[in-house]
Design a protein around this motif. Structure first.
Motif, PDB file in Angstrom:
ATOM      1  N   ASP A 122       7.555  -5.238 138.559  1.00  0.00           N
ATOM      2  CA  ASP A 122       8.145  -5.011 137.239  1.00  0.00           C
ATOM      3  C   ASP A 122       9.438  -4.204 137.280  1.00  0.00           C
ATOM      4  OD1 ASP A 122       5.940  -6.264 135.842  1.00  0.00           O
ATOM      5  OD2 ASP A 122       4.770  -4.492 136.370  1.00  0.00           O
ATOM      6  N   THR A 141      12.373  -6.878 130.796  1.00  0.00           N
ATOM      7  CA  THR A 141      12.593  -6.788 129.345  1.00  0.00           C
ATOM      8  C   THR A 141      13.704  -5.813 128.989  1.00  0.00           C
ATOM      9  OG1 THR A 141      10.973  -4.994 129.019  1.00  0.00           O
ATOM     10  CG2 THR A 141      10.131  -7.258 129.007  1.00  0.00           C
ATOM     11  N   ARG A 147      10.530  -4.166 133.494  1.00  0.00           N
ATOM     12  CA  ARG A 147       9.582  -4.643 132.472  1.00  0.00           C
ATOM     13  C   ARG A 147       8.864  -3.428 131.925  1.00  0.00           C
ATOM     14  NH1 ARG A 147       4.128  -7.014 131.486  1.00  0.00           N
ATOM     15  NH2 ARG A 147       3.378  -6.054 133.426  1.00  0.00           N
TER      16      ARG A 147
END
Length: 257
Positions: free
Chosen positions: A156, A200, A216
């Motif tokens: 991530d 993200t 993320r």
């Protein structure tokens, strides 16, 4: 039903971006974080003109969360978490939207770490865990969604070796997230995309978005009853490339009936 989360990094500064994205994607429910606006400065009229009802929990300059719904009734059930009566930061808002309880989260960053800000983050996590365990006892399905400021695994984060001492990636922070999930929640994006690199957030500095040097940190946690209803999940990463946009991209899940 499509449910989305978006850390807007200042709702009034990013309002044209938010409205453009809402018009293009039309999610039924949207959770927003980092409003950076007091309650009386929330752009209720513009949001309503876009077709959404809203509840919000603002704060001047910092923090702030909101829940938007299109063609669905919103009934606020909670703002803030128990466990610290002195905590005045606007980081948690909860509402019954349709037949689902939505908890909108903006978890503390925790930097610089170690220090008081990391201590606050870990205590906030404990308070969230306590409340989440109570939500799991309800008959109503629940989604805990938002900016958790945690990269749960090395998958991530771009170049994880550079983040070992950061409050978003320290072992005790990741352990707090994993302990929360272990109560019975499903990490929606990772459940559907177990081995995929998904980001993200991309920093404004060092050309991070174009280099895809991302994180993320925005997550959907679904209560057990919703796991079988999960049809799809993804990131509208192109929004991060728009002019005057947030450093986050919208994240979404699609649920079946």
């Amino acid at each position: 039903m499509k449910i989305a989360t978006y850390n807007v990094n200042g709702i009034n500064a990013r309002l044209p971006v938010l409205l453009r994205w809402l018009k293009a994607t039309r999610p039924e429910v949207v959770c927003l974080q980092e409003l950076k606006a007091p309650n009386d400065k929330f752009p209720e009229e513009a949001i309503r003109d876009a077709g959404y009802n809203a509840v919000w929990h603002g704060q001047k300059q910092w923090n702030g969360v909101a829940i938007l719904a299109r063609d669905l009734e919103i009934n606020e059930t909670r703002r803030g978490l128990d466990g610290d009566p002195e905590d005045s930061q606007s980081r948690y808002l909860e509402a019954l939207v349709g037949d689902i309880i939505i908890g909108c989260i903006y978890l503390p960053n925790g930097n610089p770490a170690p220090g008081p800000k990391l201590d606050y983050k870990l205590k906030w996590f404990e308070r969230l865990q306590s409340h989440a365990s109570k939500l799991l006892q309800l008959d109503t399905p629940v989604i805990l969604v938002g900016d958790y400021n945690v990269m749960p695994t090395e998958l991530d984060v771009y170049k994880p070796e550079r983040w070992l001492d950061d409050a978003l990636f320290r072992p005790e922070v990741r352990e707090a997230f994993h302990s929360l999930v272990a109560q019975g929640w499903t990490d929606a994006l990772r459940f559907l995309h177990p081995d995929e690199k998904i980001y993200t957030f991309w920093d404004y500095f060092r050309n991070a978005y174009k280099r895809d040097a991302g994180l993320r940190i925005d997550h959907f946690l679904l209560s057990p009853g919703l796991k079988d209803n999960l049809l799809d999940a993804g990131v509208d990463r192109e929004v991060r490339g728009w002019e005057k946009t947030s450093d986050h991209a919208p994240v979404w899940v699609q649920l079946g009936d």
